[in-house]
Enzyme design. Structure first.
Site, PDB file in Angstrom:
ATOM      1  N   TRP A 171       0.790  -1.222   0.000  1.00 54.57           N
ATOM      2  CA  TRP A 171       0.000   0.000   0.000  1.00 54.57           C
ATOM      3  C   TRP A 171       0.824   1.276   0.000  1.00 54.57           C
ATOM      4  O   TRP A 171       0.308   2.352  -0.233  1.00 54.57           O
ATOM      5  CB  TRP A 171      -0.942   0.015   1.221  1.00 54.57           C
ATOM      6  CG  TRP A 171      -0.258  -0.413   2.500  1.00 54.57           C
ATOM      7  CD1 TRP A 171      -0.294  -1.662   3.058  1.00 54.57           C
ATOM      8  CD2 TRP A 171       0.579   0.375   3.352  1.00 54.57           C
ATOM      9  NE1 TRP A 171       0.483  -1.696   4.201  1.00 54.57           N
ATOM     10  CE2 TRP A 171       1.022  -0.448   4.411  1.00 54.57           C
ATOM     11  CE3 TRP A 171       1.005   1.714   3.340  1.00 54.57           C
ATOM     12  CZ2 TRP A 171       1.858   0.002   5.430  1.00 54.57           C
ATOM     13  CZ3 TRP A 171       1.845   2.172   4.350  1.00 54.57           C
ATOM     14  CH2 TRP A 171       2.251   1.309   5.373  1.00 54.57           C
ATOM     15  N   ASN A 172       2.129   1.193   0.274  1.00 52.37           N
ATOM     16  CA  ASN A 172       2.891   2.451   0.434  1.00 52.37           C
ATOM     17  C   ASN A 172       3.218   3.113  -0.898  1.00 52.37           C
ATOM     18  O   ASN A 172       3.356   4.331  -0.962  1.00 52.37           O
ATOM     19  CB  ASN A 172       4.157   2.232   1.274  1.00 52.37           C
ATOM     20  CG  ASN A 172       5.079   1.193   0.703  1.00 52.37           C
ATOM     21  OD1 ASN A 172       4.648   0.293  -0.012  1.00 52.37           O
ATOM     22  ND2 ASN A 172       6.351   1.295   1.012  1.00 52.37           N
ATOM     23  N   GLU A 227      11.033  -8.123  -2.080  1.00 52.80           N
ATOM     24  CA  GLU A 227      11.537  -6.803  -1.691  1.00 52.80           C
ATOM     25  C   GLU A 227      10.883  -6.508  -0.350  1.00 52.80           C
ATOM     26  O   GLU A 227       9.689  -6.229  -0.286  1.00 52.80           O
ATOM     27  CB  GLU A 227      11.151  -5.806  -2.789  1.00 52.80           C
ATOM     28  CG  GLU A 227      11.988  -4.570  -2.755  1.00 52.80           C
ATOM     29  CD  GLU A 227      11.479  -3.611  -1.731  1.00 52.80           C
ATOM     30  OE1 GLU A 227      11.961  -3.670  -0.572  1.00 52.80           O
ATOM     31  OE2 GLU A 227      10.594  -2.822  -2.066  1.00 52.80           O
ATOM     32  N   LEU A 228      11.671  -6.632   0.734  1.00 51.70           N
ATOM     33  CA  LEU A 228      11.055  -6.777   2.055  1.00 51.70           C
ATOM     34  C   LEU A 228      11.362  -5.672   3.056  1.00 51.70           C
ATOM     35  O   LEU A 228      11.367  -5.887   4.251  1.00 51.70           O
ATOM     36  CB  LEU A 228      11.483  -8.130   2.658  1.00 51.70           C
ATOM     37  CG  LEU A 228      11.168  -9.339   1.781  1.00 51.70           C
ATOM     38  CD1 LEU A 228      11.609 -10.612   2.462  1.00 51.70           C
ATOM     39  CD2 LEU A 228       9.697  -9.390   1.427  1.00 51.70           C
ATOM     40  N   CYS A 232      10.337   1.921   2.024  1.00 49.03           N
ATOM     41  CA  CYS A 232      11.257   0.869   2.483  1.00 49.03           C
ATOM     42  C   CYS A 232      12.712   1.330   2.472  1.00 49.03           C
ATOM     43  O   CYS A 232      13.524   0.816   3.233  1.00 49.03           O
ATOM     44  CB  CYS A 232      11.066  -0.396   1.661  1.00 49.03           C
ATOM     45  SG  CYS A 232      11.185  -0.086  -0.081  1.00 49.03           S
ATOM     46  N   LYS A 235      -2.140  -8.976  -7.294  1.00 50.38           N
ATOM     47  CA  LYS A 235      -2.985  -8.676  -6.135  1.00 50.38           C
ATOM     48  C   LYS A 235      -2.393  -7.454  -5.451  1.00 50.38           C
ATOM     49  O   LYS A 235      -1.439  -7.563  -4.682  1.00 50.38           O
ATOM     50  CB  LYS A 235      -3.057  -9.836  -5.141  1.00 50.38           C
ATOM     51  CG  LYS A 235      -4.137  -9.588  -4.092  1.00 50.38           C
ATOM     52  CD  LYS A 235      -3.929 -10.332  -2.793  1.00 50.38           C
ATOM     53  CE  LYS A 235      -2.936  -9.713  -1.883  1.00 50.38           C
ATOM     54  NZ  LYS A 235      -3.216  -8.322  -1.427  1.00 50.38           N
ATOM     55  N   GLU A 265      11.970  -1.835  11.652  1.00 52.42           N
ATOM     56  CA  GLU A 265      11.684  -0.815  10.647  1.00 52.42           C
ATOM     57  C   GLU A 265      10.570   0.105  11.152  1.00 52.42           C
ATOM     58  O   GLU A 265       9.467  -0.360  11.448  1.00 52.42           O
ATOM     59  CB  GLU A 265      11.226  -1.539   9.374  1.00 52.42           C
ATOM     60  CG  GLU A 265      10.964  -0.633   8.213  1.00 52.42           C
ATOM     61  CD  GLU A 265      10.625  -1.404   6.935  1.00 52.42           C
ATOM     62  OE1 GLU A 265      10.172  -2.559   7.033  1.00 52.42           O
ATOM     63  OE2 GLU A 265      10.830  -0.835   5.860  1.00 52.42           O
ATOM     64  N   GLU A 285      14.328  -5.409  -8.653  1.00 52.95           N
ATOM     65  CA  GLU A 285      13.332  -4.820  -9.549  1.00 52.95           C
ATOM     66  C   GLU A 285      14.006  -3.606 -10.173  1.00 52.95           C
ATOM     67  O   GLU A 285      14.834  -2.962  -9.541  1.00 52.95           O
ATOM     68  CB  GLU A 285      12.102  -4.403  -8.760  1.00 52.95           C
ATOM     69  CG  GLU A 285      11.460  -5.583  -8.062  1.00 52.95           C
ATOM     70  CD  GLU A 285      10.057  -5.290  -7.573  1.00 52.95           C
ATOM     71  OE1 GLU A 285       9.896  -4.363  -6.767  1.00 52.95           O
ATOM     72  OE2 GLU A 285       9.130  -5.990  -8.020  1.00 52.95           O
TER      73      GLU A 285
HETATM   74  P1  NAD Z   1       1.640  -6.841   6.644  1.00 49.00           P
HETATM   75  O1  NAD Z   1       2.795  -7.735   6.840  1.00 49.00           O
HETATM   76  O2  NAD Z   1       0.302  -7.278   7.145  1.00 49.00           O
HETATM   77  O3  NAD Z   1       1.427  -6.564   5.065  1.00 49.00           O
HETATM   78  C1  NAD Z   1       2.449  -6.098   4.233  1.00 49.00           C
HETATM   79  C2  NAD Z   1       1.932  -6.239   2.788  1.00 49.00           C
HETATM   80  O4  NAD Z   1       1.796  -7.628   2.482  1.00 49.00           O
HETATM   81  C3  NAD Z   1       0.544  -5.666   2.568  1.00 49.00           C
HETATM   82  O5  NAD Z   1       0.535  -5.038   1.304  1.00 49.00           O
HETATM   83  C4  NAD Z   1      -0.401  -6.857   2.592  1.00 49.00           C
HETATM   84  O6  NAD Z   1      -1.518  -6.672   1.735  1.00 49.00           O
HETATM   85  C5  NAD Z   1       0.463  -7.964   2.076  1.00 49.00           C
HETATM   86  N1  NAD Z   1       0.188  -9.269   2.656  1.00 49.00           N
HETATM   87  C6  NAD Z   1      -0.043  -9.552   3.960  1.00 49.00           C
HETATM   88  N2  NAD Z   1      -0.215 -10.880   4.131  1.00 49.00           N
HETATM   89  C7  NAD Z   1      -0.088 -11.443   2.897  1.00 49.00           C
HETATM   90  C8  NAD Z   1      -0.156 -12.775   2.417  1.00 49.00           C
HETATM   91  N3  NAD Z   1      -0.354 -13.829   3.231  1.00 49.00           N
HETATM   92  N4  NAD Z   1      -0.015 -12.978   1.092  1.00 49.00           N
HETATM   93  C9  NAD Z   1       0.215 -11.951   0.239  1.00 49.00           C
HETATM   94  N5  NAD Z   1       0.304 -10.677   0.634  1.00 49.00           N
HETATM   95  C10 NAD Z   1       0.156 -10.428   1.955  1.00 49.00           C
HETATM   96  O7  NAD Z   1       2.039  -5.472   7.240  1.00 49.00           O
HETATM   97  P2  NAD Z   1       1.384  -4.036   7.162  1.00 49.00           P
HETATM   98  O8  NAD Z   1       0.782  -3.720   8.498  1.00 49.00           O
HETATM   99  O9  NAD Z   1       0.536  -3.826   5.958  1.00 49.00           O
HETATM  100  O10 NAD Z   1       2.726  -3.215   7.004  1.00 49.00           O
HETATM  101  C11 NAD Z   1       3.602  -3.241   8.106  1.00 49.00           C
HETATM  102  C12 NAD Z   1       4.991  -3.566   7.747  1.00 49.00           C
HETATM  103  O11 NAD Z   1       5.144  -4.121   6.460  1.00 49.00           O
HETATM  104  C13 NAD Z   1       5.806  -2.299   7.727  1.00 49.00           C
HETATM  105  O12 NAD Z   1       6.273  -2.012   9.003  1.00 49.00           O
HETATM  106  C14 NAD Z   1       6.914  -2.629   6.776  1.00 49.00           C
HETATM  107  O13 NAD Z   1       7.953  -3.253   7.492  1.00 49.00           O
HETATM  108  C15 NAD Z   1       6.353  -3.660   5.852  1.00 49.00           C
HETATM  109  N6  NAD Z   1       6.055  -3.123   4.527  1.00 49.00           N
HETATM  110  C16 NAD Z   1       7.095  -3.021   3.660  1.00 49.00           C
HETATM  111  C17 NAD Z   1       6.878  -2.514   2.411  1.00 49.00           C
HETATM  112  C18 NAD Z   1       8.004  -2.369   1.433  1.00 49.00           C
HETATM  113  O14 NAD Z   1       7.977  -1.487   0.592  1.00 49.00           O
HETATM  114  N7  NAD Z   1       8.980  -3.255   1.481  1.00 49.00           N
HETATM  115  C19 NAD Z   1       5.596  -2.103   2.040  1.00 49.00           C
HETATM  116  C20 NAD Z   1       4.550  -2.234   2.946  1.00 49.00           C
HETATM  117  C21 NAD Z   1       4.796  -2.765   4.195  1.00 49.00           C
END
Ligand code: NAD
Length: 473
Positions: free
Chosen positions: A148-149, A247-248, A281, A172, A378, A455
């Protein structure tokens, strides 16, 4: 002002029956109803991606490039509309949303060009009658999961590269920011992408990813998001020995040496730190400042943080929007309380502001000890922890002390220190005296827990291709 939300499967825009609300983070209210795909609809998307792949892989790179370039042009033509949708659903200020949408168009342009250069090679043969070739082929239908970011750039990096390589794709996007991704799909449809080559689905993330990754049809998985979910998806993909790009996220150290242009470092890093309310990130997120210049750095950095105007991203005078959701807001409160309790000094900010929406002030905490939560996890939000250092050896072990390894930034006027730090810090990307480390043409990716693969750049295309060796007599 928002758009109708649909699933996009086999070239059809589908209503769906079960829905969830998409929330505007500046107001905390629903923008619209998002349909969730049923297992039958996911199967339809899989079949459609499989059928479309058989044709799309045979379309020449020149023609694939034409479609992607047309889509890029359409995205640019529609930038105002797409940027407004992005700000409504994600929160970042309109100016940032516009740059993001334009950056996503540039990504389509880059891959449109680069796919013409997916060269193989000719290997001199041992036998004069034989010719030996290595050719690159698309890996197959892709399951891509974007967060979502960056609702435009994150899907663009995956979809543009996959399509350029000749793969079909099921995307997705995050259920929290669906409209932007649907606009990208619409631009591709209007540009002439054959039906089924891109499908867009939403659902319960765990159910969708398990379903898609378990399918024989999917040959490649690409995910951007948190470390835990990335590892989980890698395990699912391992069952079918599917290629994975992850990309985590990271926890980028910023090193400001005593000989740096300290005010410039503070100005540049403050702008980058509070971009997208810190939800980036590669955001600079652990500030190590030489003890001799910490006071000067803090003066300039805190000044820049105080100058920001937090508000609804749709308002022209806001320079920082809300965090994207309630989860980030509560994480900010936890990080702040913990850091101050452990001895950190609050320099500015620290408050959830406004009587609606998820606003958190740009916050700076100095003298943060190494065991504070925010120095180890993070932050993904608008809090900057700052800590002094005395010498480079000690600094390097602190900078490399976490499992993350995405980005790092170094500020120094000494070539020797720049070389030592950029060699010594474990990260996939390092900015020396500036922060511009992410472009369509440069590889973007991390080491250690920050992920695998890249990427962007030529590496971003290769991630969707496999090699075949042909020996012909
Ligand atoms: P989260 O771990 O619930 O979700 C992170 C992302 O993964 C979301 O877009 C979500 O839709 C997706 N996701 C969650 N479970 C999934 C699954 N089983 N299969 C496929 N996709 C799935 O965390 P959050 O609360 O949305 O974000 C919190 C943390 O996630 C942040 O603190 C950050 O560390 C990390 N994050 C990193 C990035 C990045 O650009 N690397 C982007 C968003 C979030």
């Amino acid at each position: 002002m928002y758009r109708d939300l649909k699933l996009y499967i086999d070239g059809e825009w589908i209503e769906g029956s079960d829905t969830i609300d998409v929330i505007n983070p500046a107001i905390g209210e629903s923008l619209g109803k998002l349909p969730l795909a049923t297992p039958a609809e996911l199967d339809l998307a899989l079949q459609s991606a499989s059928t479309a792949f058989a044709t799309w892989r045979t379309v020449s790179p020149v023609e694939r490039g034409r479609v992607l370039r047309r889509a890029a042009d359409l995205i640019r033509e529609r930038v105002d509309r797409i940027a407004s949708l992005l700000t409504l659903e994600q929160g970042k200020v309109l100016a940032e949303a516009r740059s993001e949408v334009l950056a996503s168009a540039e990504i389509f342009d880059w891959f449109a060009e680069e796919c013409r250069r997916s060269y193989g090679r000719v290997i001199p043969s041992r036998d004069a009658r034989t010719r030996q070739f290595v050719v690159l082929e698309p890996v197959g239908p892709v399951a891509a999961f974007s967060p979502w970011n960056f609702p435009a750039v994150a899907p663009a990096r995956k979809v543009a590269a996959a399509l350029a390589a000749g793969c079909s794709c099921i995307l997705k996007p995050s259920e929290e920011t669906p409209a932007t991704a649907l606009e990208l799909a619409l631009a591709l449809e209007d540009a002439g992408l054959p039906k089924g080559t891109l499908n867009v689905v939403f659902g319960v993330p765990d159910i969708v990813s398990r379903h898609l990754i378990a399918s024989e049809i999917i040959r490649k998985v690409s995910f951007t998001g948190s470390v835990g979910i990335g590892k989980h998806l890698a395990r699912l993909a391992a069952d079918g020995l599917k290629r994975v790009t992850l990309e985590l996220g990271g926890h980028a150290p910023v090193v400001v040496c005593a000989d740096a242009d300290v005010e410039q470092a503070a100005r540049l890093t403050a702008a980058a730190k509070f971009r997208n309310a810190g939800q980036v990130c590669i955001s600079p997120s652990r500030f190590f400042v030489h003890q001799d210049v910490q006071e000067r750095f803090l003066d300039a950095f805190v000044g820049a943080a105080r100058d920001l105007k937090t508000g609804d991203g749709m308002a022209g005078d806001s320079t920082m929007g809300p965090v994207a959701n309630e989860r980030r807001l509560s994480a900010m409160n936890t990080f702040l309380e913990d850091a101050v309790e452990k001895g950190g000094i609050l320099q500015c900010g620290g408050q959830h502001t406004g009587n609606r929406g998820f606003f958190f002030e740009p916050t700076v905490i100095s003298d943060v000890p190494g065991d504070a939560l925010i120095m180890n996890n993070e932050p993904f939000g608008p809090i900057a922890p700052v800590a002094p250092f005395a010498d480079l050896d000690e600094l390097l072990s602190r900078a490399n002390g976490l499992k993350y390894g995405l980005a790092a930034y170094v500020f120094t006027q000494s070539t020797a220190s720049a070389t030592r730090l950029s060699n010594g810090i474990e990260a996939g990307m390092i900015g020396v005296n500036h922060l511009a480390i992410s472009h369509a043409e440069t590889p973007f990716g991390g080491v250690r827990d920050s992920g695998m693969g890249h990427e962007g750049g030529i590496e971003g295309l290769e991630a969707y291709m496999q090699r075949k060796f042909i020996s012909q007599i």
